[in-house]
Design a protein around this motif. Sequence first.
Motif, mmCIF file in Angstrom:
data_model
loop_
_atom_site.group_PDB
_atom_site.id
_atom_site.type_symbol
_atom_site.label_atom_id
_atom_site.label_comp_id
_atom_site.label_asym_id
_atom_site.label_seq_id
_atom_site.Cartn_x
_atom_site.Cartn_y
_atom_site.Cartn_z
ATOM 1 N N VAL A 204 43.954 37.829 45.266
ATOM 2 C CA VAL A 204 43.899 39.261 45.597
ATOM 3 C C VAL A 204 44.018 40.096 44.330
ATOM 4 O O VAL A 204 43.268 41.064 44.119
ATOM 5 C CB VAL A 204 45.013 39.621 46.598
ATOM 6 N N GLU A 205 44.950 39.732 43.457
ATOM 7 C CA GLU A 205 45.141 40.478 42.217
ATOM 8 C C GLU A 205 43.904 40.395 41.329
ATOM 9 O O GLU A 205 43.498 41.377 40.705
ATOM 10 C CB GLU A 205 46.363 39.933 41.469
ATOM 11 N N PHE B 11 41.319 42.755 42.777
ATOM 12 C CA PHE B 11 41.681 44.165 42.598
ATOM 13 C C PHE B 11 41.496 44.615 41.154
ATOM 14 O O PHE B 11 40.969 45.698 40.881
ATOM 15 C CB PHE B 11 43.127 44.387 43.041
ATOM 16 N N THR B 12 41.910 43.776 40.211
ATOM 17 C CA THR B 12 41.782 44.150 38.803
ATOM 18 C C THR B 12 40.374 43.930 38.268
ATOM 19 O O THR B 12 39.978 44.568 37.287
ATOM 20 C CB THR B 12 42.780 43.353 37.945
ATOM 21 N N SER C 125 42.298 49.401 46.609
ATOM 22 C CA SER C 125 43.671 48.927 46.816
ATOM 23 C C SER C 125 43.645 47.432 47.067
ATOM 24 O O SER C 125 42.594 46.860 47.403
ATOM 25 C CB SER C 125 44.322 49.634 48.010
ATOM 26 N N ARG C 126 44.801 46.817 46.941
ATOM 27 C CA ARG C 126 44.911 45.393 47.275
ATOM 28 C C ARG C 126 44.704 45.183 48.770
ATOM 29 O O ARG C 126 44.150 44.163 49.191
ATOM 30 C CB ARG C 126 46.265 44.858 46.819
ATOM 31 N N VAL D 278 41.098 44.760 49.550
ATOM 32 C CA VAL D 278 40.646 43.409 49.218
ATOM 33 C C VAL D 278 41.001 42.438 50.339
ATOM 34 O O VAL D 278 40.174 41.642 50.795
ATOM 35 C CB VAL D 278 41.269 42.949 47.889
#
Length: 324
Positions: free
Chosen positions: A148-149, A152-153, A160-161, A164
Motif C-alpha cells: 500500500v505504501e 501511495f508514494t 490517500s492510502r 489504494v
Amino acid sequence: MKSLKPNKTKIPLRPAGPPARPESMLDQVVGALCDPASYEPLVHVSSFHLPMPSLEALAEVVGLLRAILFPGYFGSTHIRPDNIRYQTGTQLGRLSELLTEQIKRGLCFECGHLTPSYCGDCEVRSRRIAEAFLTDLPRLRHLLATDVEAAFTGDPAARSRGEVIFCYPSLKAIANQRIAHALHGMGVPIIPRILTEAAHSETGIDIHPGAEIGEQFFIDHGTGVVIGETTVIGRNVRLYQGVTLGAKSFPRDPEGRPIKGIPRHPIVEDDVIVYSGATILGRITIGRGSVIGGNVWLTESVPPRTRVVQGKPAETIFENGSGI
C-alpha cells in the motif's frame, strides 16, 4: 322373430409394447457424451465422494481475509478500538471453519490413495495447515502494508492510502497472490491457483501463486501483467501495465512432455522499474536498480543500475527521387 346373434367382429389386440421409434437426436448426444473415450480425458471422480473445492466458499474466504487484513474497508465498516477484537475473533472463527474444509477438499482432489485411512490423515493435515496459515496472517498484513505504501508514494494520482486499499485492482491481485503463495508454500493443491485466477478474472493481472515477491511491490495500472510461476521479485519493484515476466522454450522429457517445476522465469532484483509493454523472458537476472524501458524485448541478464531502452530507428532520407 329372428334371434340376435352376437357380433363376431374381431378386435385387434394391442401390441405388447410401444412401437419401435428411431433413435432421437438427444439419445445420440447422450450416447456420444457417455462414451468412455469421450469423457475419460476430462472426468474427475473424487476419492470417497468428497466434493470439489467450492468457488463460492473460497470467495467467502477471500472476503473474510480482506476484512481481517484491511479492517474497516471490507466486511463490517463499524470497526472501533473497543470492538475490533470481537469482530476479528468472529471472522477468524468462520475463516478457520471454511478454510479447513476447502483445504481438505483440495487435498482430496489430488489424492491418489484408494484406502479410507488416508481420509483421516487429510482431515488432520487440513486442520494443521489452516492453523499455520492463520498464524501467518500478521506477516501477510505487514507485507500488504508495504505494498500500500509503495502504491501511495509511487503513484502521484493516489490521493490517500485508503484509495489504494479500496480502489486499486493491482492491490487486489497482489493480496490474492500473497494469500495464495502462503498456501502454496504449505503444500495446498489447486486452491492457490483458484485464488489467483479469480483475481486474474477481475483485474486482468495474472500472477502465479508460486512467484516469490518481496516487500513494497507496486503494479501501476496493471492490465495485462503476467508473472510466471518461478519468478523471483525483490524489494521495492515497480511494474507497469502489459509487462510479462515469462519463460522461453523449456526442456522436454524423452516422451516430449515439458519438464515441470524447473526455474524458467526472471529474477528481478531490488529497486527495479519495468515500464509498460516490456517482455522479459527466461531465467535471467535484472540487476538491482535497473530500469527497463517500454516495449523492450529482453532475454539476457543485465547488470545492476542498467538502463535498457529501445534503439532509435535508423533514418534514411531520399532526395530528388534518389531512393527509387
